[in-house]
Design an enzyme around this catalytic site. Structure first.
Site, mmCIF file in Angstrom:
data_model
loop_
_atom_site.group_PDB
_atom_site.id
_atom_site.type_symbol
_atom_site.label_atom_id
_atom_site.label_comp_id
_atom_site.label_asym_id
_atom_site.label_seq_id
_atom_site.Cartn_x
_atom_site.Cartn_y
_atom_site.Cartn_z
ATOM 1 N N GLY A 5 0.797 -1.212 0.000
ATOM 2 C CA GLY A 5 0.000 0.000 0.000
ATOM 3 C C GLY A 5 0.833 1.266 0.000
ATOM 4 N N THR A 6 1.956 1.262 0.700
ATOM 5 C CA THR A 6 2.799 2.453 0.755
ATOM 6 C C THR A 6 3.313 2.814 -0.630
ATOM 7 O OG1 THR A 6 3.452 2.189 3.066
ATOM 8 C CG2 THR A 6 4.977 3.374 1.634
ATOM 9 N N ASN A 53 -7.218 4.512 9.046
ATOM 10 C CA ASN A 53 -6.612 3.337 9.659
ATOM 11 C C ASN A 53 -6.542 3.409 11.171
ATOM 12 O OD1 ASN A 53 -4.715 5.447 8.770
ATOM 13 N ND2 ASN A 53 -3.167 4.234 9.813
ATOM 14 N N GLN A 110 -7.373 0.147 4.248
ATOM 15 C CA GLN A 110 -8.184 -0.352 5.358
ATOM 16 C C GLN A 110 -9.601 -0.696 4.921
ATOM 17 O OE1 GLN A 110 -7.219 -1.247 8.296
ATOM 18 N NE2 GLN A 110 -5.127 -0.472 8.087
ATOM 19 N N SER A 127 -3.478 -2.924 -0.201
ATOM 20 C CA SER A 127 -2.334 -3.702 0.295
ATOM 21 C C SER A 127 -2.791 -5.100 0.658
ATOM 22 C CB SER A 127 -1.723 -3.023 1.524
ATOM 23 O OG SER A 127 -0.576 -3.714 1.969
ATOM 24 N N HIS A 169 -1.573 -7.493 2.682
ATOM 25 C CA HIS A 169 -1.490 -8.087 4.028
ATOM 26 C C HIS A 169 -2.574 -7.610 4.974
ATOM 27 C CE1 HIS A 169 0.522 -4.819 6.484
ATOM 28 N NE2 HIS A 169 0.704 -4.356 5.267
ATOM 29 N N THR A 202 11.017 -7.066 -11.558
ATOM 30 C CA THR A 202 10.402 -8.374 -11.766
ATOM 31 C C THR A 202 9.215 -8.558 -10.834
ATOM 32 O OG1 THR A 202 12.546 -9.284 -12.392
ATOM 33 C CG2 THR A 202 10.821 -10.856 -11.779
ATOM 34 N N CYS A 257 2.651 1.967 11.286
ATOM 35 C CA CYS A 257 3.752 2.710 10.669
ATOM 36 C C CYS A 257 4.322 3.771 11.612
ATOM 37 C CB CYS A 257 3.295 3.360 9.372
ATOM 38 S SG CYS A 257 2.859 2.157 8.099
#
Length: 380
Positions: free
Chosen positions: A69-70, A150, A178, A198, A200, A236, A324
């Site tokens: 996401g970042t 978030n 989120q 994101s 995860h 890649t 974060c």
């Protein structure tokens, strides 16, 4: 141990691991290689891209895989702004954005001379559409407003914000990291031009995400090299993780209608019990317009970190807010933007639930909160 920090990360789902496994073993080729081994990997990558595009209602070519996401937020904010400098150098955002957006905006301000307008939020973290519309100018090249916060879980009215942005001819990006899995996604549905996710946070592994961006939106790549992702993000591709992300997104989307309603009801019961039994406890974020999976509080007169330690001692894992910003001694910028005093903001505790959370688990958690705050306040 009861894990209630799913806004930070979620466990990888078994279905995701099973979908990834063939691409970690037999189908291991580089998707840019022009031979049968590479072509098999490329076919898997393209299938993942198509599946994500189908959920979002976009073309497969509009999906750019990233490391998370970042990076997706960085690519959206910097990439769209840098590609549009001939039109203007004005950005619109809010004071409660994730650091990935906030610091990208600050980078553009410091190094490229962009002017930044922050549209204010109310005490619940909501943006008034009329306030947002008033910030848009002929030289505004991008607005970036997160779908759901978030830290406090507040959900924005993106449909109204998107209508204002379209009327002004301004692209609108949203950080949906989120929101994914909890509210229906889709660029048209939400009224946005670019959307970050994101893996995860959805039951996919760490290190994979995507930016969905309409093909007509100019986008300057941030990573140069081999020209992968149609020249918009070189490097890649992580084929197995992309397939895992597509699988996780499809599963979460299918489960969302039932899970969101059920978890929201459990969340409301948990919030009510905490507010009723913890003296001085305050809910942060919008009471109604909030993600089903987030309940966030401040406990004035205590230490948020001390409450977290007491909770973990009682078998409940939670957090003080954004992962974060973990370890920072500074009060949350999000809570300060809501008007909370710094000393109150530093007492924040966030509980974030999975779609599988049960009433018994939240009953256990509520009891632990009551006991932990009492212990820290010297009342227990």
């Amino acid at each position: 141990m009861l894990y209630l920090d799913n806004a930070a990360t979620t466990p990888v789902r078994r279905e995701v691991l099973e979908a990834m496994w063939p691409y970690l073993t037999g189908t291991f080729g580089n998707p840019s290689s022009h031979h049968t081994v590479g072509e098999a990997a490329a076919a898997g990558l393209q299938d993942a891209r198509r599946r994500i595009a189908r959920v979002l209602g976009v073309r497969a070519g509009d999906v750019v895989f990233t490391s998370g996401g970042t990076e997706a937020d960085n690519l959206a904010v910097k990439g769209i702004a840098l590609a549009s400098m001939s039109r203007g150098r004005h950005l619109v955002t809010s004071p409660i954005e994730h650091e990935a957006v906030a610091e990208s905006v600050d980078y553009l301000r410091r190094l490229h001379g962009f002017e930044v307008t922050e549209v204010p939020v109310d005490r619940a973290g909501r943006i008034a559409p009329e306030d947002f519309a008033s910030t848009l100018r002929p030289d505004t090249v991008l607005a970036s407003i997160m779908a759901a916060n978030n830290e406090i879980g507040t959900v924005q009215d993106l449909t109204a914000l998107g209508a204002a942005a379209r009327s002004a001819g301004v692209p609108l990006h949203t950080d949906a990291v989120q929101a994914a899995g909890w509210i229906p996604l889709g660029l048209d549905r939400l009224g946005v031009d670019a959307l970050s996710v994101s893996g995860h946070k959805l039951g996919a592994p760490k290190g994979i995400g995507f930016l969905a961006v309409r093909g007509a939106i100019p986008l300057e790549p941030l990573v140069h090299g081999g020209g992968q992702e149609r020249g918009r993000r070189s490097g890649t591709e992580n084929v197995a993780a992309a397939i895992g992300l597509a699988t996780a997104l499809e599963l979460a989307t299918a489960e969302q209608p039932e899970a969101a309603g059920r978890v929201a009801a459990l969340r409301d019961e948990f919030i009510a019990r905490v507010l009723q039994n913890v003296p001085g406890a305050q809910l942060t974020g919008d009471p109604g317009h909030r993600l089903p999976g987030i309940a966030s509080f401040v406990f004035p007169g205590t230490s948020g970190e001390a409450v977290l330690l007491e909770l973990e001692r009682r078998g409940v894992v939670s957090s003080s807010g954004s992962a974060c910003a973990a370890g920072s001694d500074e009060p949350s910028a999000v809570l300060l933007a809501l008007g909370l005093p710094p000393e109150v903001a530093q007492t924040a505790v966030r509980f974030s639930f999975s779609a599988a959370v049960t009433a018994a688990e939240l009953d256990q958690a509520a009891s632990a909160v009551v006991a932990s705050v009492a212990a820290v306040a010297g009342l227990g």
